[in-house]
Design an enzyme around this catalytic site. Structure first.
Site, PDB file in Angstrom:
ATOM      1  N   PRO A   2       3.770  -5.959  -8.102  1.00 54.94           N
ATOM      2  CA  PRO A   2       2.769  -6.290  -7.076  1.00 54.94           C
ATOM      3  C   PRO A   2       2.949  -5.492  -5.789  1.00 54.94           C
ATOM      4  CG  PRO A   2       3.685  -8.270  -8.085  1.00 54.94           C
ATOM      5  CD  PRO A   2       4.545  -7.125  -8.521  1.00 54.94           C
ATOM      6  N   GLU A   3       1.910  -4.784  -5.389  1.00 57.49           N
ATOM      7  CA  GLU A   3       1.863  -4.123  -4.088  1.00 57.49           C
ATOM      8  C   GLU A   3       0.529  -4.483  -3.460  1.00 57.49           C
ATOM      9  OE1 GLU A   3       3.342  -0.123  -3.917  1.00 57.49           O
ATOM     10  OE2 GLU A   3       4.655  -0.402  -5.643  1.00 57.49           O
ATOM     11  N   ASN A 165       7.349  -0.048  -3.812  1.00 53.59           N
ATOM     12  CA  ASN A 165       8.197   1.037  -4.282  1.00 53.59           C
ATOM     13  C   ASN A 165       7.421   2.129  -5.020  1.00 53.59           C
ATOM     14  OD1 ASN A 165      10.907   2.013  -4.316  1.00 53.59           O
ATOM     15  ND2 ASN A 165      11.001   1.569  -6.503  1.00 53.59           N
ATOM     16  N   ARG A 250      16.260  -0.083  -4.902  1.00 54.53           N
ATOM     17  CA  ARG A 250      15.125   0.093  -5.806  1.00 54.53           C
ATOM     18  C   ARG A 250      15.191   1.482  -6.432  1.00 54.53           C
ATOM     19  NH1 ARG A 250      10.781  -3.555  -4.264  1.00 54.53           N
ATOM     20  NH2 ARG A 250      11.442  -4.832  -2.501  1.00 54.53           N
TER      21      ARG A 250
END
Length: 269
Positions: A2-3, A165, A250
């Site tokens: 999810p972004e 990310n 990440r």
């Protein structure tokens, strides 16, 4: 993962399913709100703020949720089997006469006064997909700590809200610099392009079922998740290494030929 674009899509689905409708079922499966009953109240709207979702409910209440890495909101028609995961992963259920919204694996779920929303999202920088988007302010925020690695600055939601990310890696590739480049070392022309490119990427993907930054299919992304396959531009093997964001490391991908700047010694092919 999810972004900002994913959250925008989830919010759109929830708003379409719930806004203007009376809640006939509410089931909070977290101890803090186990006795809360919102049935009989109307959902006013569902609004995204960066990676946060704000479900505003009659009576001056807002249900604040955040998907983080694994959370999801699913919407089901009456009689449809719920398919977002096992029942023990459900955190909240909001139902109307014709739709049921089920929140799975939500790491953040809180009920607050709508007047107090700033307590949850007031720290966020300009929202890339929001009405408050301000590219000049976003860039100023990113450059405010010139020694900070650019990748870390891009993930800091206090600087600009919505990037995660995947977009961090793709944006750095498009800018031609590594995510470890100190933000203050970003050339002026690329710094000026940063907020424009960031907004363009999210806007282009907010209605797409599959995120795409290359403008073609297969592969959809330039570098993210592609190590050790060849770079689409130069053929060099994409590299990967971990980079922190202030809370956790990440996996971070880049092309050692197309992107200039420092790289970690722990890079993996």
């Amino acid at each position: 993962m999810p972004e900002g674009d994913t959250v925008w899509q989830a919010t759109k689905r929830l708003h379409h399913a719930l806004a203007g409708r009376v809640l006939t079922l509410t089931d909070f499966r977290v101890p803090q709100y186990a006795t809360v009953d919102l049935t009989g109240r109307t959902v006013l709207d569902v609004t995204p703020r960066g990676k946060h979702l704000l479900t505003r409910i009659e009576g001056g209440l807002t249900l604040h949720s955040h998907l983080r890495m694994d959370g999801a909101w699913k919407v089901f028609a009456p009689g449809r089997r719920w398919t977002g995961g096992p029942a023990h992963q459900i955190r909240v259920v909001l139902g109307t006469d014709d739709r049921t919204a089920v929140g799975y694996r939500l790491p953040v779920l809180e009920l607050l006064r709508t007047a107090d929303e700033d307590r949850a999202v007031g720290h966020l920088g300009p929202d890339l997909l929001g009405p408050d988007w301000n590219p000049d302010q976003a860039l100023a925020n990113v450059l405010a700590d010139p020694a900070r690695p650019l990748g870390e600055a891009l993930l800091d939601q206090r600087n600009l809200a919505g990037l995660g990310n995947v977009y961090k890696c793709e944006l750095c590739f498009l800018l031609g610099v590594t995510p470890w480049l100190p933000a203050g070392d970003l050339p002026a022309d690329r710094a000026a392009a940063l907020p424009v490119l960031a907004a363009r990427l999210l806007e282009a993907n907010r209605d797409r079922p599959v995120r795409n930054t290359t403008g073609r299919r297969n592969p959809d992304l330039f570098v993210y998740g592609r190590a050790p396959r060849p770079c689409l531009r130069c053929g060099t093997s994409i590299r990967v290494a971990d980079q922190g964001d202030g809370s956790r490391d990440r996996p971070t991908y880049w092309c050692p030929t197309c992107q200039s700047g420092p790289t970690p010694h722990t890079a993996r092919p």
